[in-house]
Design a protein around this motif. Structure first.
Motif, PDB file in Angstrom:
ATOM      1  N   THR A  37       0.824  -1.211   0.000  1.00 52.93           N
ATOM      2  CA  THR A  37       0.000   0.000   0.000  1.00 52.93           C
ATOM      3  C   THR A  37       0.862   1.266   0.000  1.00 52.93           C
ATOM      4  OG1 THR A  37      -0.204   0.011   2.403  1.00 52.93           O
ATOM      5  CG2 THR A  37      -1.936  -1.119   1.175  1.00 52.93           C
TER       6      THR A  37
ATOM      7  N   ALA B  19      -8.327  -2.089  -0.888  1.00 52.36           N
ATOM      8  CA  ALA B  19      -6.876  -1.888  -0.907  1.00 52.36           C
ATOM      9  C   ALA B  19      -6.217  -2.679  -2.040  1.00 52.36           C
ATOM     10  CB  ALA B  19      -6.268  -2.299   0.435  1.00 52.36           C
TER      11      ALA B  19
ATOM     12  N   PRO C 166      -2.987  -3.841  -5.221  1.00 51.81           N
ATOM     13  CA  PRO C 166      -2.656  -2.737  -4.322  1.00 51.81           C
ATOM     14  C   PRO C 166      -1.817  -1.668  -5.008  1.00 51.81           C
ATOM     15  CG  PRO C 166      -1.306  -4.665  -3.827  1.00 51.81           C
ATOM     16  CD  PRO C 166      -2.275  -5.080  -4.892  1.00 51.81           C
TER      17      PRO C 166
ATOM     18  N   ARG D 125      -3.811   4.114  -2.550  1.00 49.32           N
ATOM     19  CA  ARG D 125      -4.670   3.771  -1.410  1.00 49.32           C
ATOM     20  C   ARG D 125      -3.799   3.406  -0.220  1.00 49.32           C
ATOM     21  NH1 ARG D 125      -6.279  -0.706  -4.542  1.00 49.32           N
ATOM     22  NH2 ARG D 125      -4.734   0.250  -5.884  1.00 49.32           N
TER      23      ARG D 125
ATOM     24  N   MET E 134      -2.869   2.555   3.709  1.00 57.64           N
ATOM     25  CA  MET E 134      -3.618   1.740   4.654  1.00 57.64           C
ATOM     26  C   MET E 134      -2.944   1.724   6.022  1.00 57.64           C
ATOM     27  SD  MET E 134      -5.545  -1.772   3.944  1.00 57.64           S
ATOM     28  CE  MET E 134      -6.231  -2.845   5.195  1.00 57.64           C
TER      29      MET E 134
END
Lengths: 262, 276
Positions: free
Chosen positions: A165, B77, B97, B101, B103
């Motif tokens: 991420t 995600a 992913p 985004r 997280m």
């Protein structure tokens, strides 16, 4: 009420005291058993004769020569296993395809008895130094791959997900997250594996050797020189303990960031 | 839903951006479904999920444990793949992913071998951002999370709350289009938890990130959000979309007000009885 005893901490001084006492107790038991005359010298030499053996072999230089060649064989066998085993282990612990290819094979081979390979190794690689190094290599490599794979696998999923991420792709995730995260455990694995390498020394020096600590032990058996056998075994134990402590020390120094900080 | 909207309260400043930005949808989830198949059969984790998150909106997803709210977030995600349906961020279909985004996880996910500063910089370094700019952004976010003094500390030296603050900074510093938070405060003690809620609300008021926040703590959801989705369990279905019409500037005293308690009870009723 229950008094908690399981896994209760003791002070560091107490710990060292008990460790020293256990060594002393072993020495005392040995002194008593050999000194009482109940056991013949040929089965159990007196500590004194082992010390004499050490002094003699230090004087004629054979102790140092044998120790040096054994350390050389172990180091090389171990280094080759590490150079090849760590990358493969990381791949096995990271990619399922690699795991499917390598893991069952390693599980199979690691149960094969290493000493049984010795005649085969003599045929394949000859009887020079590379044969001894090969024995150490075979003894440690397959175990190492599996243990490194477990180390890589033990990196928490969420740590890897967090990397994703933040925009980290497969390559970056392996080199910048998985490898650094597994380092403390990897060092522990190496520490265990160097111990295994020491135990394979005697097997390695079955191969047409005429030097080395393992060879000395085997030769002494032929002449029932139990003091030399004891001397050899104790020295291997001691050298193993020293390497172990060096690894433990390095681990503590290099990876002080590790949670729980060993 | 209509029931709550009709109710007029006497707070002066409202979260009006909800209506104002209707066109600015950032996260768009349509008919999302996740089925776990195994030898024993298949289990539907979530089904027919429709969610719409607007720019600068703080949205919470609440529901009982096992309702699939974390699964839903992980699919947004891109960490898990949907069995069916669609997730769109702006105009991109989500299939994996990415840094768009960010997280924050329930577990502590700071990289323990890096200092706090380097943890926040992780994403910048991947993108080879100029050094001075990296420092500038790190310092800015350390100030926001009030941890300027800990730039060179390692995660093991931080408390649980501090670790999560750094995790929030790390995710936000990457300037994602949406910040996903998966029960980020549930491992913390109640006092720290409230501090974190307040800090999170302040961050949102000042920085205006778009946030999707998953929690099982209704009070937390009501306090933080402008909108709450309630999920039922097994399979997880969006049961209700509840706008939280509370003052824009919030502090912990809000939790004692009549309006807050009423909203909290209403959300709770959806979860407990299934229907109102």
């Amino acid at each position: 009420m229950i008094k908690i005893k399981i896994r209760k901490e003791i002070s560091k001084r107490k710990y060292i005291l008990f460790a020293v006492l256990s060594f002393l107790a072993l020495l005392v038991a040995w002194l008593l058993a050999s000194g009482s005359g109940a056991i013949k010298e040929i089965f159990l030499p007196r500590p004194g004769s082992v010390v004499t053996y050490y002094l003699e072999s230090i004087k004629d230089g054979s102790l140092w020569i044998n120790a040096k060649i054994s350390i050389y064989r172990i180091t090389l066998g171990f280094v080759y296993a590490v150079i090849l085993g760590i990358p493969i282990g990381i791949m096995v612990g990271t990619f399922k395809k690699w795991e499917a290819v390598i893991r069952p094979l390693c599980e199979f081979i690691r149960y094969m008895p290493v000493p049984a390979f010795v005649p085969l190794i003599m045929v394949w690689v000859g009887i020079d130094e590379s044969a001894k190094i090969t024995v150490i290599f075979i003894g440690t490599f397959f175990q190492l791959v599996l243990m490194v794979a477990d180390d890589a696998r033990s990196v928490p999923d969420d740590l890897i997900s967090a990397g994703y991420t933040l925009g980290s792709g497969t390559g970056n995730t392996i080199f910048k997250i998985i490898i650094p995260a597994m380092m403390p455990r990897l060092m522990e694995t190496l520490r265990m594996m160097i111990g295994w390498a020491w135990t394979y020394l005697v097997s390695a020096e079955l191969v047409a050797a005429n030097t080395g600590l393992g060879y000395t032990i085997l030769k002494s058996q032929r002449f029932l020189k139990t003091d030399a056998i004891f001397g050899g075994i104790l020295l291997i134990g001691l050298l193993g303990l020293i390497t172990d402590r060096i690894f433990a020390f390095l681990n503590k120094k290099l990876f002080s960031w590790a949670e729980g900080g060993r | 839903m209509g029931l709550l909207k009709r109710k007029k309260t006497d707070f002066s400043v409202r979260e009006e951006h909800i209506e104002a930005n209707l066109a600015n949808s950032i996260v768009y989830v349509r008919n999302l479904q996740k089925v776990y198949s195994s030898a024993k059969g298949s289990v539907t984790a979530v089904k027919d999920i429709n969610i719409n998150v607007l720019e600068n909106e703080f949205v919470s997803i609440v529901g009982p444990s096992g309702c699939g709210k974390s699964t839903l977030l992980r699919m947004i995600a891109g960490l898990e793949t949907a069995t069916d349906g669609q997730i769109v961020i702006r105009d991109r279909n989500i299939i994996g992913p990415g840094a768009d985004r960010g997280m924050v996880f329930q577990s502590y996910t700071l990289f323990p071998w890096m200092t706090v500063g380097n943890n926040i910089k992780f994403g910048f370094k991947l993108r080879k951002m100029p050094k001075e700019q990296q420092e500038e952004i790190v310092n800015r976010y350390l100030k926001i999370i009030k941890l300027e003094k800990f730039k060179n500390s390692f995660p093991r030296e931080l408390s649980g709350g501090m670790k999560q603050r750094v995790a929030i900074a790390r995710a936000l510093a990457d300037s994602p289009e949406v910040l996903l938070m998966d029960e980020p405060f549930s491992a913390l003690d109640p006092k720290t938890r409230e501090d974190m809620q307040l800090l999170m609300r302040q961050i949102w008021q000042e920085e205006k990130p778009t946030v999707i926040f998953v929690t099982h703590d209704i009070e937390e959801a009501v306090f933080l959000s402008g909108k709450i989705y309630v999920l039922t369990s097994r399979p997880g279905i969006v049961k209700e979309e509840i706008p939280i019409l509370l003052p824009y500037n919030r502090d912990l005293s809000l939790k004692d007000t009549e309006e807050f308690v009423k909203l909290r009870k209403q959300v709770n009723a959806f979860i407990e009885h299934g229907e109102i």
